[in-house]
Design an enzyme around this catalytic site. Sequence first.
Site, PDB file in Angstrom:
ATOM      1  N   LYS A 110      41.756  31.194  51.718  1.00 15.48           N
ATOM      2  CA  LYS A 110      42.167  31.354  50.317  1.00 15.48           C
ATOM      3  C   LYS A 110      41.532  30.299  49.409  1.00 15.48           C
ATOM      4  O   LYS A 110      41.409  30.508  48.208  1.00 15.48           O
ATOM      5  CB  LYS A 110      43.682  31.343  50.217  1.00 15.48           C
ATOM      6  CG  LYS A 110      44.299  32.593  50.851  1.00 15.48           C
ATOM      7  CD  LYS A 110      45.796  32.653  50.724  1.00 15.48           C
ATOM      8  CE  LYS A 110      46.349  33.979  51.210  1.00 15.48           C
ATOM      9  NZ  LYS A 110      46.366  34.091  52.678  1.00 15.48           N
TER      10      LYS A 110
HETATM   11  C1  LIG Z   1      46.349  35.300  53.389  1.00 17.55           C
HETATM   12  C2  LIG Z   1      45.846  35.253  54.782  1.00 17.55           C
HETATM   13  C3  LIG Z   1      45.424  36.431  55.466  1.00 17.55           C
HETATM   14  C4  LIG Z   1      45.505  37.804  54.854  1.00 17.55           C
HETATM   15  O1  LIG Z   1      44.613  37.975  53.781  1.00 17.55           O
HETATM   16  P1  LIG Z   1      44.748  39.209  52.790  1.00 17.55           P
HETATM   17  O2  LIG Z   1      43.745  38.991  51.714  1.00 17.55           O
HETATM   18  O3  LIG Z   1      46.166  39.137  52.268  1.00 17.55           O
HETATM   19  O4  LIG Z   1      44.509  40.443  53.563  1.00 17.55           O
HETATM   20  C5  LIG Z   1      44.923  36.282  56.747  1.00 17.55           C
HETATM   21  N1  LIG Z   1      44.848  35.070  57.346  1.00 17.55           N
HETATM   22  C6  LIG Z   1      45.254  33.934  56.735  1.00 17.55           C
HETATM   23  C7  LIG Z   1      45.168  32.641  57.458  1.00 17.55           C
HETATM   24  C8  LIG Z   1      45.764  33.981  55.434  1.00 17.55           C
HETATM   25  O5  LIG Z   1      46.162  32.845  54.823  1.00 17.55           O
END
Ligand SMILES: *Cc1c(COP(=O)(O)O)cnc(C)c1O
Length: 461
Positions: A110
């Site tokens: 993220k």
């Molecule tokens: C948020 C997250 C996901 C999922 O991502 P999306 O964009 O919601 O599909 C997967 N792995 C980790 C470690 C995350 O923080």
Amino acid sequence: MKYISTRGGIAPISFKDAVMMGLATDGGLLLPQVIPTLDDLTLARWRTLPYRDLAFEIISLFADDIPPEELKQLINRSYDRFTHPEITPLVAKDGVHILELFHGPTLAFKDVALQFLGNLFEYLLKERGEKMNIVGATSGDTGSAAIHGVRGKENISIFILHPHLKTSPVQALQMTTVTDDNVHNIAVTGTFDDCQNMVKGFFGDLEFKEKYSLGAVNSINWARVLAQVVYYFYASFRATGDPAEKVIFSVPTGNFGDIFAGYIAKRMGLNIDKLLLATNENNILTRFINDGDYSLGRVVSTVSPSMDIQVASNFERYLYYLFHENPDAVRRALESFGESGRMNFSLEQRRQVGELFLSRSVNQEETLKTIADFHNETGYLLDPHTAVGVRAAQDFTSRDIPLICLATAHPAKFDEAVVNATGVQPERPAVLDGIEGLPTRCELMENDPAAIRSFIQRHAI
Ligand SMILES: *Cc1c(COP(=O)(O)O)cnc(C)c1O
């Protein structure tokens, strides 16, 4: 480049306005009116670009209302706090490519988008002479990445609610050790749903929302999707020897945000053969892809908590394209889902989905076993989210097509599951050094919307 809503209820707006709007005012999600497609010459030229330059090329196609020099600076600064020179390096292990997206300040993918969004907000607020109070709820990853994206920035304050003692200890410290004046952590004696319901309530109170210029950072902001498109190109260029070669991506998925960025890359002309959507036991998206069954289940807690989601907020963006860019069809499908908890798809639509997407749901036992087996065979530690994607991919490996698994978090961030699976403690990256001894700032509050609202009012800028 103009932006429209999946529900057809707004006049086209600019990129800058789309970033500031977040959710479209008609309740839909914003999308570019036209997705640019790339010719072979451009793709050939991009193959050798370093990450930041590639990001500039891609993002400037969609953000044509920001002067190029300023956009370049915003992008460059956004990746200064990544600890790897390649930003998102690709490593080959056991016949698969692992795309490491966890070298940012909070050790999850993220950061790639939220470091950029924080800079973008600061730039746009300054230009407009406005202020913003970001309010959000988190079960762990989004909150810390958002806090690190906007800490110390001008004209922005951030209020993040998290359930007290219900995130992992590392996740809590990654938030509460940020003591910048504009960061307000609120630990709520309640669950994540309590936090989220309060935040929804604040945004639903339009007078409060307007008066305090509330802003959101959840994955519905188009700028987040856009920043993630970049690493699909970057990884595919490094996994292939020539432009004609195709790749498969395996993407551990919760909100359909990350994988939707891959879908955009494909539509732009990147040579993606398949997108493999990997889920944990919360498998509504797998049932959709494999059986045309998009129906609500109950959320269960797993060792990959950032994917413990049933209603994927970015799915509506994909529906818009599946329904041939017809907003009325999107609205009807969402209405039917709201009434009955399910959506129906025609055989032709299911065929179209199957042309690009594969899917597999991976349970916790398989996840832990994958972490252990992969470690035994390669010496490399997978975090539980990444392991879901790697396990899903094992059913679809092809000797002819390079397979790229997105590594969405560093194993040290979810070390409990990793130690359970392997008995090995993952090496801690330097950003966690001494984090337990740092000063913290956090308000512990009851699950009481009126009290939390009053806290926000007192500390808002
Ligand atoms: C948020 C997250 C996901 C999922 O991502 P999306 O964009 O919601 O599909 C997967 N792995 C980790 C470690 C995350 O923080």
